[in-house]
Design an enzyme around this catalytic site. Sequence first.
Site, PDB file in Angstrom:
ATOM      1  N   GLU A 193      65.166 -24.506 -20.060  1.00 45.19           N
ATOM      2  CA  GLU A 193      64.862 -23.604 -18.946  1.00 45.19           C
ATOM      3  C   GLU A 193      65.999 -23.770 -17.931  1.00 45.19           C
ATOM      4  O   GLU A 193      66.746 -22.833 -17.676  1.00 45.19           O
ATOM      5  CB  GLU A 193      63.501 -23.971 -18.322  1.00 45.19           C
ATOM      6  CG  GLU A 193      63.087 -23.102 -17.152  1.00 45.19           C
ATOM      7  CD  GLU A 193      61.850 -23.661 -16.395  1.00 45.19           C
ATOM      8  OE1 GLU A 193      61.565 -24.863 -16.495  1.00 45.19           O
ATOM      9  OE2 GLU A 193      61.214 -22.871 -15.665  1.00 45.19           O
ATOM     10  N   ASP A 271      53.240 -18.999 -17.291  1.00 42.65           N
ATOM     11  CA  ASP A 271      53.724 -20.211 -16.618  1.00 42.65           C
ATOM     12  C   ASP A 271      52.896 -20.525 -15.356  1.00 42.65           C
ATOM     13  O   ASP A 271      52.037 -21.378 -15.396  1.00 42.65           O
ATOM     14  CB  ASP A 271      55.215 -20.054 -16.273  1.00 42.65           C
ATOM     15  CG  ASP A 271      55.976 -21.366 -16.273  1.00 42.65           C
ATOM     16  OD1 ASP A 271      55.409 -22.384 -16.677  1.00 42.65           O
ATOM     17  OD2 ASP A 271      57.162 -21.360 -15.868  1.00 42.65           O
ATOM     18  N   ASP A 272      53.191 -19.863 -14.255  1.00 40.71           N
ATOM     19  CA  ASP A 272      52.509 -20.102 -12.969  1.00 40.71           C
ATOM     20  C   ASP A 272      52.301 -18.733 -12.310  1.00 40.71           C
ATOM     21  O   ASP A 272      53.031 -18.369 -11.367  1.00 40.71           O
ATOM     22  CB  ASP A 272      53.377 -20.981 -12.055  1.00 40.71           C
ATOM     23  CG  ASP A 272      53.829 -22.256 -12.744  1.00 40.71           C
ATOM     24  OD1 ASP A 272      53.040 -23.202 -12.833  1.00 40.71           O
ATOM     25  OD2 ASP A 272      54.994 -22.282 -13.218  1.00 40.71           O
TER      26      ASP A 272
HETATM   27  N1  ADE Z   1      55.841 -26.971 -13.571  1.00 38.96           N
HETATM   28  C1  ADE Z   1      55.251 -25.818 -13.276  1.00 38.96           C
HETATM   29  N2  ADE Z   1      56.033 -24.777 -13.645  1.00 38.96           N
HETATM   30  C2  ADE Z   1      57.164 -25.313 -14.191  1.00 38.96           C
HETATM   31  C3  ADE Z   1      58.333 -24.771 -14.766  1.00 38.96           C
HETATM   32  N3  ADE Z   1      58.545 -23.459 -14.847  1.00 38.96           N
HETATM   33  N4  ADE Z   1      59.270 -25.629 -15.206  1.00 38.96           N
HETATM   34  C4  ADE Z   1      59.076 -26.947 -15.129  1.00 38.96           C
HETATM   35  N5  ADE Z   1      57.985 -27.496 -14.606  1.00 38.96           N
HETATM   36  C5  ADE Z   1      57.027 -26.704 -14.143  1.00 38.96           C
HETATM   37 ZN    ZN Z   2      55.977 -24.375 -17.488  1.00 38.83          ZN
END
Ligand code: ADE
Ligand code: ZN
Length: 325
Positions: A193, A271-272
């Site tokens: 990432e 993801d979030d």
């Molecule tokens: N924790 C929450 N979202 C994340 C992300 N995109 N990359 C790494 N850790 C995370």
């Molecule tokens: Zn993540």
Amino acid sequence: MDGLPKVELHLHLEGAAPPAFIAGLAREKHLDISGVFDERGNYRYRDFRDFLKVYEAATSALQSPRDYQRLVLAVLEESAKSGVVYSETFLSPDFCGGRDPGAWREYLHAMREAADQAERDHGITLRGIITCIRHFGSEKARETAICAAETAGDWIVGFGIAGDEKIGAPRDFRWAFDCAREAGLRLTAHAGEWGGPDSVRDAVRDLAVERIGHGVRAIEDLALVDELAERGIVLEVCPGSNVTLGIYPGFKAHPINELDRRGVKVTVSTDDPPFFHTTMVREYEELHRAFDWDEAQFRRIARQSLDAAFCDADTRARIGKLLEA
Ligand code: ADE
Ligand code: ZN
């Protein structure tokens, strides 16, 4: 897109907390975390490092098993609205009782109760992947792995690592991953990432993971892409997260389509979601717009995701029937 049944493999429980939910908890506890919100009540952060700080500050409002029970209900209700029928979610003993195995069991019990209720109410199935946090260091990861090993079973099905990929190296976490594997947990690691292809290689070699969180920067080395395809390593791709955090300028520039074309097993997750202003429906819509992905492609991706899920065979067969709807 709403009606298509979806499987999500990469969702951080705290990262899925609606900002209004966190603001409400903070108010109840007379906690001042106003700095994590902008004037419209959304999460506010400048860049990835700042995102991690804001994430942890927002999480400080979650202080009891009951708070996590409410969180699981809120998150699963939202996921179900997007058509998600199976979700694998990252759970962190770091935030749930400070890695104390006794406290962790209480949090876990509350989360499972909420998941059972959401399954009855919304027809969505949840399984947990316990996650250590890279920038908290390898000692804390050992404690997290012990919590994971002690609660491994039909519901806690995996172990992973999230956090700042630029800190430390996968090999620092080998003990934690070995401990989790010996307890029967399946393994995934965030890599590729913020780090490039070498970061993905290191995670696969040093931690023997079968899935990679993100992994998209493998595209910078086509020999690695071929290796991932040949070995059947699955990527938990979160395109909207990558675009919002600035790794790619837009969906059209995102490598998910090329990785898929080259035979890598890609999956799609959020993801979030509130941090990145996304949902599973939005991810699907953007992928349709950028790459002309159609219903047949999305159905293939959902099946591929279910095949890569860490659940048991009976659960996979039950969810598989839902994907045929
Ligand atoms: N924790 C929450 N979202 C994340 C992300 N995109 N990359 C790494 N850790 C995370
Ligand atoms: Zn993540």
